[in-house]
Scaffold this active site. Structure first.
Site, short mmCIF file in Angstrom:
data_model
loop_
_atom_site.label_atom_id
_atom_site.label_comp_id
_atom_site.label_asym_id
_atom_site.label_seq_id
_atom_site.Cartn_x
_atom_site.Cartn_y
_atom_site.Cartn_z
N SER A 1 0.86 -1.20 0.00
CA SER A 1 0.00 0.00 0.00
C SER A 1 0.88 1.23 0.00
O SER A 1 2.06 1.17 0.42
CB SER A 1 -0.86 -0.01 1.27
OG SER A 1 -1.38 1.26 1.53
N TYR B 1 -2.01 -1.09 10.42
CA TYR B 1 -2.02 -1.35 8.98
C TYR B 1 -0.73 -0.87 8.31
O TYR B 1 -0.09 -1.59 7.56
CB TYR B 1 -3.23 -0.66 8.36
CG TYR B 1 -3.36 -0.76 6.86
CD1 TYR B 1 -3.87 -1.91 6.27
CD2 TYR B 1 -2.99 0.30 6.03
CE1 TYR B 1 -4.02 -2.00 4.90
CE2 TYR B 1 -3.12 0.22 4.65
CZ TYR B 1 -3.64 -0.93 4.09
OH TYR B 1 -3.78 -1.03 2.72
N LYS C 1 2.20 -2.97 6.12
CA LYS C 1 2.48 -2.68 4.71
C LYS C 1 3.94 -2.26 4.51
O LYS C 1 4.55 -2.56 3.49
CB LYS C 1 1.51 -1.62 4.18
CG LYS C 1 0.05 -2.09 4.16
CD LYS C 1 -0.15 -3.32 3.28
CE LYS C 1 -1.60 -3.71 3.10
NZ LYS C 1 -1.78 -4.87 2.23
N1 LIG Z 1 -8.57 -0.31 -2.03
C1 LIG Z 1 -7.51 0.46 -1.88
O1 LIG Z 1 -7.59 1.68 -2.08
C2 LIG Z 1 -6.19 -0.14 -1.47
C3 LIG Z 1 -5.08 0.71 -1.43
C4 LIG Z 1 -3.84 0.19 -1.07
C5 LIG Z 1 -3.70 -1.16 -0.80
N2 LIG Z 1 -4.79 -1.97 -0.84
C6 LIG Z 1 -4.57 -3.40 -0.54
O2 LIG Z 1 -5.13 -4.20 -1.55
C7 LIG Z 1 -5.57 -5.44 -1.00
C8 LIG Z 1 -7.04 -5.64 -1.34
O3 LIG Z 1 -7.78 -4.56 -0.79
P1 LIG Z 1 -9.25 -4.18 -1.25
O4 LIG Z 1 -9.38 -2.72 -1.13
O5 LIG Z 1 -9.58 -4.86 -2.52
O6 LIG Z 1 -10.07 -4.82 -0.02
P2 LIG Z 1 -11.39 -5.68 0.02
O7 LIG Z 1 -12.35 -5.27 -1.04
O8 LIG Z 1 -11.83 -5.66 1.44
O9 LIG Z 1 -10.87 -7.13 -0.35
C9 LIG Z 1 -10.10 -7.88 0.54
C10 LIG Z 1 -10.08 -9.31 0.03
O10 LIG Z 1 -9.29 -10.08 0.96
C11 LIG Z 1 -10.08 -11.18 1.39
N3 LIG Z 1 -9.71 -11.55 2.75
C12 LIG Z 1 -9.78 -10.80 3.87
N4 LIG Z 1 -9.39 -11.52 4.94
C13 LIG Z 1 -9.07 -12.75 4.47
C14 LIG Z 1 -8.60 -13.94 5.06
N5 LIG Z 1 -8.35 -14.04 6.38
N6 LIG Z 1 -8.38 -15.02 4.28
C15 LIG Z 1 -8.62 -14.95 2.94
N7 LIG Z 1 -9.04 -13.86 2.32
C16 LIG Z 1 -9.27 -12.76 3.08
C17 LIG Z 1 -11.54 -10.72 1.30
O11 LIG Z 1 -12.40 -11.82 1.11
P3 LIG Z 1 -13.27 -12.53 2.25
O12 LIG Z 1 -13.79 -11.45 3.16
O13 LIG Z 1 -14.32 -13.25 1.47
O14 LIG Z 1 -12.32 -13.46 2.94
C18 LIG Z 1 -11.47 -9.92 0.01
O15 LIG Z 1 -11.60 -10.76 -1.12
C19 LIG Z 1 -5.30 -5.35 0.51
O16 LIG Z 1 -4.08 -5.98 0.79
C20 LIG Z 1 -5.22 -3.86 0.76
O17 LIG Z 1 -4.44 -3.53 1.87
C21 LIG Z 1 -6.04 -1.49 -1.16
#
Ligand SMILES: NC(=O)c1ccc[n+]([C@@H]2O[C@H](COP(=O)([O-])OP(=O)(O)OC[C@H]3O[C@@H](n4cnc5c(N)ncnc54)[C@H](OP(=O)(O)O)[C@@H]3O)[C@@H](O)[C@H]2O)c1
Length: 262
Positions: free
Chosen positions: A148, A161, A165
């Site tokens: 991130s 968090y 990261k």
């Molecule tokens: N969105 C942003 O702006 C952003 C920015 C920087 C970094 N990121 C990073 O990108 C990644 C995805 O983020 P996102 O925004 O797409 O979040 P999200 O929509 O909440 O998706 C998270 C995914 O991880 C899965 N997950 C959570 N806990 C889990 C576990 N214990 N075992 C297996 N799967 C698990 C969730 O599925 P289930 O709940 O079905 O398990 C979901 O598919 C993360 O690492 C986040 O830190 C996101």
């Protein structure tokens, strides 16, 4: 001939495909012709997983879904074994699953700290080790760790968090050194991406549209990122065209961190 990246014959394992970035990245890899093995905790009968499966199939790509809690080592073993049993190989790992635990340095409990470190840091290391023997057999073995922009700078309250990261950038370096030359390891550090989760965050404000616009204005490119852009970056990073890329965590933040805060 147009420049094209094809991942036909490649098998990619993506964690966290039930929503957000993971779902978008999976759809883009399917477009590039890759076979997609995805996981999350969501039930295989749930709407989000039906969407994941359909979306990959619509591109004519092979797909597998495995219910997995990435904090459970047995689940991770099962995930990798099942992927190999189905497809016989593994070329690319996109270790993406993670959550925002925003507690603050003083308020965060030991339990929340441990949970976040387990999910956002340890699970990536464990899964990478399990994938190593198969990735080494590929001519294009590659690990992409989703970190991130909080790995580089943060805002008050985003602890632990931001710690997880930041630590992932060290994991990326260690694996790039120790798993090479058979496997390249890179990190991808997205900034603000247009996901349902972030939309919910906008909706928590009295005027969600105004908050969205305020966020957009923080970015020199005057937009926030899309899951397709994250997917396209992953496709490039895992292709032969990125064979000189290893050990670095790439920031994808629309220039937000380039602005001096004064
Ligand atoms: N969105 C942003 O702006 C952003 C920015 C920087 C970094 N990121 C990073 O990108 C990644 C995805 O983020 P996102 O925004 O797409 O979040 P999200 O929509 O909440 O998706 C998270 C995914 O991880 C899965 N997950 C959570 N806990 C889990 C576990 N214990 N075992 C297996 N799967 C698990 C969730 O599925 P289930 O709940 O079905 O398990 C979901 O598919 C993360 O690492 C986040 O830190 C996101």
């Amino acid at each position: 001939m147009a420049f094209e990246i094809s991942l036909r014959d490649q098998v990619v394992l993506i964690t966290g495909v039930s929503s957000g970035i993971g779902a978008g990245v999976a759809a883009m890899f399917a477009k590039a012709g890759a076979t997609v093995s995805g996981c999350a905790r969501a039930n295989k009968e749930s709407k989000s997983i039906h969407q994941f499966i359909q979306c990959v199939k619509d591109e004519g790509a092979n797909v597998l879904y495995t219910e997995t809690d990435v904090t459970n080592p047995n689940d991770l073993e099962h995930l990798v074994e099942r992927t190999i049993a189905h497809f016989g190989r593994l070329d690319i790992l996109i270790s993406n699953a993670g959550v925002n635990i925003f507690e603050g340095v003083t308020n965060c409990s030991e339990e929340r700290w441990e949970y976040n470190l387990d999910l956002n840091l340890t699970s990536h290391w464990r899964l990478s080790k399990l994938c190593k023997p198969y990735l080494e057999k590929s001519e294009n073995g590659c690990i992409i760790i989703m970190t991130s922009n909080h790995a580089f700078s943060s805002i008050p309250g985003c602890f632990p968090y931001n710690v997880t990261k930041t630590a992932l950038t060290g994991l990326v370096r260690a694996m790039a050194i120790e798993l090479s030359p058979g496997i390249r390891t890179v990190g991808l550090a997205p900034g603000f991406i247009d996901t349902a989760g972030n939309n919910e965050w906008f909706n928590s404000f009295p005027d969600p549209e105004a908050e969205r616009q305020r966020t957009i204005n923080l970015h020199p490119v005057k937009k926030i990122g899309t899951v397709e852009e994250v997917g396209a970056f992953c496709i490039f990073l895992s292709s032969k065209w990125a064979s000189f890329a290893s050990g670095t965590t790439y920031l994808l933040d629309g220039g937000r961190s380039a602005i001096m805060q004064d």
